[in-house]
Scaffold this motif. Structure first.
Motif, PDB file in Angstrom:
ATOM      1  N   THR A  10     -22.372  17.876 -41.175  1.00 54.10           N
ATOM      2  CA  THR A  10     -23.378  18.561 -40.358  1.00 54.10           C
ATOM      3  C   THR A  10     -22.773  19.752 -39.630  1.00 54.10           C
ATOM      4  O   THR A  10     -23.368  20.836 -39.565  1.00 54.10           O
ATOM      5  N   ARG A  13     -22.257  22.612 -41.955  1.00 51.32           N
ATOM      6  CA  ARG A  13     -23.516  23.297 -42.260  1.00 51.32           C
ATOM      7  C   ARG A  13     -23.942  24.184 -41.086  1.00 51.32           C
ATOM      8  O   ARG A  13     -24.439  25.294 -41.293  1.00 51.32           O
ATOM      9  N   ILE A  14     -23.743  23.691 -39.856  1.00 49.02           N
ATOM     10  CA  ILE A  14     -24.047  24.508 -38.685  1.00 49.02           C
ATOM     11  C   ILE A  14     -23.224  25.798 -38.709  1.00 49.02           C
ATOM     12  O   ILE A  14     -23.732  26.902 -38.432  1.00 49.02           O
ATOM     13  N   SER A 201     -34.214  25.187 -40.227  1.00 53.30           N
ATOM     14  CA  SER A 201     -33.022  24.472 -40.715  1.00 53.30           C
ATOM     15  C   SER A 201     -31.998  24.306 -39.606  1.00 53.30           C
ATOM     16  O   SER A 201     -31.385  23.239 -39.460  1.00 53.30           O
ATOM     17  N   THR A 205     -30.810  20.615 -38.177  1.00 54.18           N
ATOM     18  CA  THR A 205     -29.396  20.275 -38.360  1.00 54.18           C
ATOM     19  C   THR A 205     -28.693  20.104 -37.012  1.00 54.18           C
ATOM     20  O   THR A 205     -27.912  19.167 -36.823  1.00 54.18           O
ATOM     21  N   ARG A 206     -28.958  21.003 -36.077  1.00 50.70           N
ATOM     22  CA  ARG A 206     -28.336  20.889 -34.758  1.00 50.70           C
ATOM     23  C   ARG A 206     -28.823  19.652 -34.023  1.00 50.70           C
ATOM     24  O   ARG A 206     -28.057  19.005 -33.300  1.00 50.70           O
ATOM     25  N   ARG A 208     -29.636  16.759 -35.363  1.00 51.90           N
ATOM     26  CA  ARG A 208     -28.896  15.608 -35.900  1.00 51.90           C
ATOM     27  C   ARG A 208     -27.463  15.586 -35.376  1.00 51.90           C
ATOM     28  O   ARG A 208     -26.920  14.523 -35.044  1.00 51.90           O
ATOM     29  N   GLU A 209     -26.859  16.756 -35.278  1.00 48.68           N
ATOM     30  CA  GLU A 209     -25.476  16.793 -34.789  1.00 48.68           C
ATOM     31  C   GLU A 209     -25.410  16.384 -33.324  1.00 48.68           C
ATOM     32  O   GLU A 209     -24.525  15.611 -32.924  1.00 48.68           O
TER      33      GLU A 209
END
Length: 330
Positions: A10, A13-14, A201, A205-206, A208-209
């Protein structure tokens, strides 16, 4: 172990989305430049002339008929009219005008056309020769286009950059000359879905992180990208190396660290999304003012923009609240 692996994926990806953000900011800056160029080369005078040319072109058939009727010689029907025509010819006077109250004349048609175009009032003095009754509709159109061309500068300084009116694009041996307006419109159409997808996106994603980081005990398991400024209590580490701090100082340092790290993360995200949202807003309003699209386009664009702006605000808000009160220990 699986959680740590997920965090690393994750975080990676960030980091990639952050790199893509700088590319989007550059595209938005390019869009602002193209829109500014389009507005500069689309002055109010040229827009008014475009309206006039379109109106004359639309009414061209009827204007042509009335002009030919006006130009047709008058054949006297009665003996009195023949004597009057002969006398006017001897005196060097032009033939008598047609008198038919039931039918609109070429002069009346042109006057009605000008009255129906209020945007032309400021230019009527300059166009008095253009709308001379001796000019046919085709001649009027040609002169209108000539006046419009004379009012458009060949180049101008846009945001400190000297810019030609027509941008040259080369493809193989062919040269394509385009104005800034179609380029700005095409880029804006591409930017809207691209920016919405990126913001969505990044938000998911952030999120989840941040939720995974909330459950961690060791901050070293997080991915070390620029957004991961975390509150870490180093008082235990200081005692191990012989540095003593009062409990009051430790609490103050943790409160200050929490405020600073949260502010830095939120400020960084704001600086990231603000140029994107601001660029979309500025470009949309400027282009819509130039193009005057139908109301349906306004509604769709406004809905997409509000969705992107809401996602951007949610991105900053979640950064401020998800890790509130969370601290790590060394």
């Amino acid at each position: 172990m699986a959680s740590q692996h997920m965090l690393m994926d994750t975080g990676l990806r960030i980091e990639r989305l952050l790199y893509l953000a700088f590319f989007l900011v550059l595209l938005c800056c390019l869009e602002i430049y193209l829109v500014a160029a389009a507005a500069y080369f689309s002055a109010s005078d040229t827009q008014s002339l475009d309206v006039v040319i379109e109106a004359v072109e639309k009414d061209r058939t009827e204007l042509r008929r009335l002009f030919e009727l006006q130009s047709r010689p008058i054949i006297p029907d009665t003996a009195r009219e023949q004597r009057t025509a002969a006398m006017r010819q001897k005196l060097g006077l032009p033939p008598a005008e047609r008198k038919n109250a039931a039918e609109e004349t070429y002069k009346q048609r042109l006057e009605n056309l000008l009255i129906s175009l209020p945007r032309l009032w400021d230019l009527q003095a300059q166009l008095s020769e253009v709308f001379d009754l001796k000019n046919s509709p085709e001649e009027i159109l040609a002169k209108l286009r000539s006046v419009r061309a004379s009012k458009i500068p060949d180049k101008g300084t846009i945001l400190g950059i000297e810019t030609p009116r027509l941008l040259v694009l080369q493809y193989g041996s062919a040269d394509f000359r385009l104005s800034a307006q179609p380029l700005a419109t095409g880029l804006l159409i591409a930017l809207y879905p691209l920016c919405v997808v990126w913001i969505g996106s990044f938000y998911i994603t952030r999120q989840r992180e941040l939720l995974a980081m909330r459950q961690l005990a060791d901050y070293k398991e997080t991915f070390p990208h620029v957004l991961n400024f975390l509150v870490v209590d180093f008082s235990g580490f200081h005692r191990k190396i012989g540095l003593q701090s009062s409990r009051k100082n430790v609490r103050f340092n943790l409160m200050l660290s929490a405020a600073l790290t949260t502010s830095i993360r939120c400020l960084f995200l704001t600086m990231l999304v603000l140029p994107i949202i601001g660029g979309l807003a500025y470009s949309s309003f400027q282009l819509f003012d130039l193009l005057s699209p139908p109301m349906s386009i306004w509604i769709v664009t406004g809905a997409v923009f509000l969705f992107a702006a809401s996602l951007s605000l949610s991105l900053v808000v979640q950064e401020a609240i998800v890790l509130r009160g969370k601290q790590f220990y060394e």
